[in-house]
Design an enzyme around this catalytic site. Structure first.
Site, mmCIF file in Angstrom:
data_model
loop_
_atom_site.group_PDB
_atom_site.id
_atom_site.type_symbol
_atom_site.label_atom_id
_atom_site.label_comp_id
_atom_site.label_asym_id
_atom_site.label_seq_id
_atom_site.Cartn_x
_atom_site.Cartn_y
_atom_site.Cartn_z
ATOM 1 N N GLY A 109 2.782 2.183 -13.001
ATOM 2 C CA GLY A 109 1.440 2.460 -12.527
ATOM 3 C C GLY A 109 0.334 2.121 -13.492
ATOM 4 O O GLY A 109 -0.853 2.266 -13.165
ATOM 5 N N SER A 157 5.280 -0.958 -14.101
ATOM 6 C CA SER A 157 6.584 -0.668 -13.502
ATOM 7 C C SER A 157 7.527 -1.866 -13.511
ATOM 8 O O SER A 157 8.746 -1.695 -13.493
ATOM 9 C CB SER A 157 6.402 -0.175 -12.062
ATOM 10 O OG SER A 157 5.709 -1.136 -11.285
ATOM 11 N N ASN A 205 -1.361 -3.892 -11.230
ATOM 12 C CA ASN A 205 -1.929 -2.685 -10.615
ATOM 13 C C ASN A 205 -3.448 -2.771 -10.501
ATOM 14 O O ASN A 205 -4.045 -2.138 -9.619
ATOM 15 C CB ASN A 205 -1.517 -1.441 -11.399
ATOM 16 C CG ASN A 205 -0.050 -1.108 -11.198
ATOM 17 O OD1 ASN A 205 0.450 -1.108 -10.073
ATOM 18 N ND2 ASN A 205 0.657 -0.853 -12.288
ATOM 19 N N HIS A 212 8.776 -3.781 -5.831
ATOM 20 C CA HIS A 212 9.461 -3.804 -7.123
ATOM 21 C C HIS A 212 10.744 -4.619 -7.042
ATOM 22 O O HIS A 212 11.569 -4.379 -6.153
ATOM 23 C CB HIS A 212 9.771 -2.381 -7.581
ATOM 24 C CG HIS A 212 8.537 -1.576 -7.831
ATOM 25 N ND1 HIS A 212 7.985 -0.739 -6.873
ATOM 26 C CD2 HIS A 212 7.730 -1.495 -8.923
ATOM 27 C CE1 HIS A 212 6.899 -0.175 -7.365
ATOM 28 N NE2 HIS A 212 6.725 -0.610 -8.599
ATOM 29 N N ASP A 224 10.944 -1.028 -1.097
ATOM 30 C CA ASP A 224 9.485 -0.935 -1.002
ATOM 31 C C ASP A 224 8.815 -2.303 -0.939
ATOM 32 O O ASP A 224 7.613 -2.406 -0.705
ATOM 33 C CB ASP A 224 8.908 -0.124 -2.166
ATOM 34 C CG ASP A 224 9.173 -0.761 -3.536
ATOM 35 O OD1 ASP A 224 9.643 -1.914 -3.597
ATOM 36 O OD2 ASP A 224 8.900 -0.085 -4.549
#
Length: 221
Positions: free
Chosen positions: A82, A45, A111, A198, A195
């Site tokens: 992801g 991402s 991840n 990111h 969040d």
């Protein structure tokens, strides 16, 4: 049979044979054209413009930087939000066959850490990806990542170090930390989306600046 040929006939055969050998030896063939530069970015991402307007991610900005620097190179962004190193490893062979890149940027591993996957598995996957890309004739840039210390100091340190270890062992170029100047700035939240995972649009030029020196050296090397 040769003894029965006249001297003139033997000279003619020798002349024709010489022309044939020169042609088969490649002397009369045109030089093979160099493969056009193609930069394949295989990431998660952080490279897939997650939560950003299209064209604002660091990979899109890379295309603009290449144009400004007058470096003729095509960019293929094969990043998937992801994705893990296992996913990238499974996807890479088809990407190499389809796009025939001259340069491969591997931005994966974050991840893996978020899921607490074994470091040995992450390392093995990165090694396999570097080797596959190099076997396909591409130069490789490995982009490092770090995780917060709340994952455990030992795990965080070993995770951050493995990118450099793989790059050194496999002869790949290295960006030590994609989020340098973003995640470790004076205000850790200023350059992140709500969040807090990111990076936002303001962080993307910084991320490109982290990648650019090593990638430019590969493109011009």
């Amino acid at each position: 049979m040769t003894a029965l040929l006249s001297p003139a006939r033997r000279r003619w055969i020798a002349h024709c044979s010489g022309l044939a050998l020169a042609a088969w030896g490649g002397a009369a063939l045109p030089a093979r054209a160099a493969r056009p530069a193609t930069v394949l970015v295989v990431g998660d991402s952080l490279s897939a413009e997650y939560g950003l307007p299209r064209g604002r991610g660091w990979v899109a900005l890379l295309e603009q930087r290449l144009a400004r620097e007058k470096i003729a190179a095509r960019v293929v962004n094969a990043s998937i939000s992801g994705d893990t190193t296992s996913g990238g490893r499974s996807r890479l062979p088809a990407l190499l066959a389809e796009h025939r890149p001259t340069h491969v940027v591997i931005e994966l591993g974050g991840n893996d850490a978020l899921r607490g996957l074994p470091l040995a598995m992450t390392r093995d996957n990165l090694v396999a990806m570097v080797r596959a890309a190099r076997a396909a004739g591409a130069r490789v840039l490995l982009v490092g990542m770090q995780v917060p210390p709340n994952y455990g100091r030992r795990y965080a340190d070993e995770f951050a170090a493995l990118f450099g270890e793989v790059a050194k062992a496999e002869g790949a170029a290295l960006v030590p930390f994609l989020l340098a100047g973003v995640a470790d700035g004076p205000d850790p939240t200023a350059l992140f989306q709500p969040d807090r995972i990111h990076p936002n649009a303001d962080a993307q030029p910084i991320m490109l600046d982290n990648v650019w020196p090593a990638l430019r050296a590969l493109l011009r090397g």
